[in-house]
Design a protein around this motif. Structure first.
Motif, PDB file in Angstrom:
ATOM      1  N   ARG A 142      -4.105 -87.677  24.202  1.00 43.06           N
ATOM      2  CA  ARG A 142      -4.788 -88.914  24.584  1.00 43.06           C
ATOM      3  C   ARG A 142      -3.929 -89.778  25.499  1.00 43.06           C
ATOM      4  O   ARG A 142      -4.413 -90.313  26.501  1.00 43.06           O
ATOM      5  CB  ARG A 142      -5.154 -89.732  23.336  1.00 43.06           C
ATOM      6  N   ILE A 143      -2.649 -89.923  25.142  1.00 37.67           N
ATOM      7  CA  ILE A 143      -1.796 -90.905  25.814  1.00 37.67           C
ATOM      8  C   ILE A 143      -1.237 -90.390  27.134  1.00 37.67           C
ATOM      9  O   ILE A 143      -1.084 -91.150  28.093  1.00 37.67           O
ATOM     10  CB  ILE A 143      -0.648 -91.322  24.877  1.00 37.67           C
ATOM     11  N   CYS A 144      -0.918 -89.099  27.191  1.00 40.39           N
ATOM     12  CA  CYS A 144      -0.225 -88.556  28.367  1.00 40.39           C
ATOM     13  C   CYS A 144      -1.073 -87.589  29.191  1.00 40.39           C
ATOM     14  O   CYS A 144      -1.109 -87.689  30.422  1.00 40.39           O
ATOM     15  CB  CYS A 144       1.061 -87.855  27.924  1.00 40.39           C
ATOM     16  N   HIS A 145      -1.728 -86.646  28.552  1.00 41.11           N
ATOM     17  CA  HIS A 145      -2.409 -85.594  29.304  1.00 41.11           C
ATOM     18  C   HIS A 145      -3.721 -86.056  29.923  1.00 41.11           C
ATOM     19  O   HIS A 145      -3.994 -85.775  31.100  1.00 41.11           O
ATOM     20  CB  HIS A 145      -2.620 -84.376  28.411  1.00 41.11           C
ATOM     21  N   MET A 146      -4.559 -86.753  29.158  1.00 42.81           N
ATOM     22  CA  MET A 146      -5.846 -87.160  29.712  1.00 42.81           C
ATOM     23  C   MET A 146      -5.707 -88.157  30.866  1.00 42.81           C
ATOM     24  O   MET A 146      -6.422 -88.033  31.873  1.00 42.81           O
ATOM     25  CB  MET A 146      -6.736 -87.711  28.611  1.00 42.81           C
ATOM     26  N   PRO A 147      -4.810 -89.155  30.798  1.00 40.62           N
ATOM     27  CA  PRO A 147      -4.654 -90.018  31.980  1.00 40.62           C
ATOM     28  C   PRO A 147      -4.233 -89.239  33.227  1.00 40.62           C
ATOM     29  O   PRO A 147      -4.701 -89.537  34.338  1.00 40.62           O
ATOM     30  CB  PRO A 147      -3.575 -91.011  31.540  1.00 40.62           C
ATOM     31  N   ALA A 148      -3.361 -88.252  33.058  1.00 41.50           N
ATOM     32  CA  ALA A 148      -2.955 -87.437  34.204  1.00 41.50           C
ATOM     33  C   ALA A 148      -4.128 -86.639  34.748  1.00 41.50           C
ATOM     34  O   ALA A 148      -4.330 -86.542  35.970  1.00 41.50           O
ATOM     35  CB  ALA A 148      -1.809 -86.510  33.800  1.00 41.50           C
ATOM     36  N   LEU A 149      -4.923 -86.076  33.862  1.00 45.79           N
ATOM     37  CA  LEU A 149      -6.076 -85.288  34.301  1.00 45.79           C
ATOM     38  C   LEU A 149      -7.126 -86.165  34.970  1.00 45.79           C
ATOM     39  O   LEU A 149      -7.764 -85.744  35.947  1.00 45.79           O
ATOM     40  CB  LEU A 149      -6.664 -84.530  33.115  1.00 45.79           C
ATOM     41  N   ARG A 150      -7.318 -87.387  34.470  1.00 48.15           N
ATOM     42  CA  ARG A 150      -8.263 -88.294  35.133  1.00 48.15           C
ATOM     43  C   ARG A 150      -7.788 -88.623  36.544  1.00 48.15           C
ATOM     44  O   ARG A 150      -8.595 -88.708  37.480  1.00 48.15           O
ATOM     45  CB  ARG A 150      -8.426 -89.570  34.319  1.00 48.15           C
ATOM     46  N   ALA A 151      -6.480 -88.788  36.709  1.00 47.16           N
ATOM     47  CA  ALA A 151      -5.950 -89.098  38.035  1.00 47.16           C
ATOM     48  C   ALA A 151      -6.106 -87.924  38.997  1.00 47.16           C
ATOM     49  O   ALA A 151      -6.145 -88.116  40.217  1.00 47.16           O
ATOM     50  CB  ALA A 151      -4.477 -89.500  37.932  1.00 47.16           C
ATOM     51  N   GLU A 152      -6.212 -86.707  38.454  1.00 48.17           N
ATOM     52  CA  GLU A 152      -6.368 -85.504  39.273  1.00 48.17           C
ATOM     53  C   GLU A 152      -7.799 -84.960  39.209  1.00 48.17           C
ATOM     54  O   GLU A 152      -8.031 -83.777  39.448  1.00 48.17           O
ATOM     55  CB  GLU A 152      -5.387 -84.418  38.811  1.00 48.17           C
ATOM     56  N   ARG A 153      -8.782 -85.842  38.928  1.00 45.80           N
ATOM     57  CA  ARG A 153     -10.150 -85.356  38.724  1.00 45.80           C
ATOM     58  C   ARG A 153     -10.772 -84.772  39.986  1.00 45.80           C
ATOM     59  O   ARG A 153     -11.769 -84.048  39.906  1.00 45.80           O
ATOM     60  CB  ARG A 153     -11.031 -86.453  38.165  1.00 45.80           C
ATOM     61  N   ALA A 154     -10.210 -85.065  41.145  1.00 46.44           N
ATOM     62  CA  ALA A 154     -10.734 -84.443  42.361  1.00 46.44           C
ATOM     63  C   ALA A 154     -10.452 -82.952  42.386  1.00 46.44           C
ATOM     64  O   ALA A 154     -11.179 -82.179  43.036  1.00 46.44           O
ATOM     65  CB  ALA A 154     -10.119 -85.109  43.595  1.00 46.44           C
TER      66      ALA A 154
END
Length: 372
Positions: A19-31
């Motif tokens: 929740r804290i580390c992986h999902m924010p990174a994946l949201r930033a790379e959603r393209a």
């Protein structure tokens, strides 16, 4: 490699790190990446995670998720004892892996992981995000080019604080589930960055103690290290330090380079001090402004996706991912046998290759025998 489509990503383990580390990174790379599924052995937690992050499919079984969702990449965010088997399962299903540290519980398990990789992928990369900030990349490039002179001396400090309640989680502080103490689970970030700059080590002399926390593993370790280059280093790993700090210092013939931070750094956390004989214009070039990339899961994920798209081995997979675990193994062996250890002796014939405590008496007590 993804053929113009977004890379299909799945999450194994729906706890805090996801929740804290992986999902924010994946949201930033959603393209480039889309999260198509998540699994957790706790069905309610898996469902809540998927609802919170708009993930379309929740699972409680990894094999079922791999079969149904057919991800290109799986983020392993489960406790350490599950990493090896889950990573191998993902690789055999054809998925690349980004696995949280520590990668597994032994060099034997790590070598099973690399054996499951294909010659051209899929690959399993380990989360060592401090390598991927622009500050670390700058230092590595300068060191590799010889721009700072020869490496001579280093200090590597992970002085963190984890209270007794932190170890209330059942799998923490145990050899069979967490794999080790702060040497493996906390200090590995700074040690990995030290190794990325200084390269292979040849000898280590270490001590470890279980001083205050109610654990089976150590709660502090120290080491003296000699590298193949001749450079020497001191290492400290602690979860007993109320004033927390992560500190790295590299003394080259032409400069001292220091990094002070806690859980992540930016370019402003690095300091370059030139030796007296270095011209000012030369020293200025070392720290010339550039595009800043803080160390983070996003920095590593972006680099990993680049590798996936090019079909290249990621830096923290294979030998690059093994480097820090091999160092940890040597540190533990030296500490628990009270003698110097060389890299060459960490072979499949060595008990420490198979278990990080090497089955040494006094370092695998029952929970009742741990520090009161």
């Amino acid at each position: 490699m993804s053929g113009g489509r977004r890379i299909r990503v799945a999450i194994a383990g729906a706890g805090g790190i996801a929740r804290i580390c992986h999902m924010p990174a994946l949201r930033a790379e959603r393209a480039r990446a889309e999260v198509v599924a998540a699994m957790d052995v706790d069905a309610a937690r898996a469902a809540a995670f998927c609802a919170e992050h708009d993930v379309p499919a929740a699972y409680t079984d990894l094999d079922r998720m791999l079969e149904d969702a057919r991800p290109d990449l799986v983020h392993i965010c489960t406790p350490p004892f599950a990493h090896a088997a889950q990573t191998v399962a993902c690789l055999r299903a054809g998925a690349w892996v980004l696995c949280e540290k520590p990668p597994c519980l032994s060099l034997a398990e790590y070598d099973e992981i690399t054996a499951a990789e294909g010659p051209d992928g899929p690959y399993a990369a380990i989360v060592y995000q401090h390598r991927f900030g622009s500050g670390a990349r700058r230092l590595a490039a300068l060191a590799d080019a010889g721009a700072l002179g020869r490496p001579l001396v280093a200090q590597c400090v992970t002085a963190w604080y984890r209270d007794h309640d932190y170890y209330g989680v059942p799998w923490r502080g145990r050899w069979d589930t967490e794999g080790g103490g702060p040497t493996l689970g906390h200090g590995v970030h700074q040690m990995d960055l030290m190794l990325a700059v200084l390269g292979d080590w040849t000898e280590i002399r270490a001590m470890a103690g279980r001083l205050d926390r109610r654990v089976e593993t150590e709660d502090v370790s120290t080491a003296l290290v000699r590298f193949a280059s001749g450079a020497m280093a001191t290492v400290l790993n602690s979860v007993l330090s109320p004033r927390e700090e992560s500190y790295l210092r590299f003394d080259f013939t032409d400069a001292t380079v220091e990094l002070r931070h806690l859980y992540g750094y930016g370019d402003g956390d690095w300091t370059y001090t030139p030796a007296p004989h270095v011209p000012a214009e030369t020293a200025a070039a070392w720290t010339a402004p550039g595009d800043e990339v803080p160390s983070s899961h996003l920095a590593q994920l972006s680099a990993l996706l680049d590798c996936y798209e090019r079909g290249e081995r990621p830096p923290t997979s294979g030998p690059g991912g093994r480097q820090a675990l091999e160092f940890v193994t040597g540190l533990y062996k030296s500490a628990f046998t009270a003698r110097p250890v060389t890299r060459a002796e960490l072979t499949p014939d060595d008990p420490f290759y198979h278990r990080l405590h090497g089955d040494v008496s006094g370092w695998a007590p029952s929970a009742a025998e741990a520090v009161p």
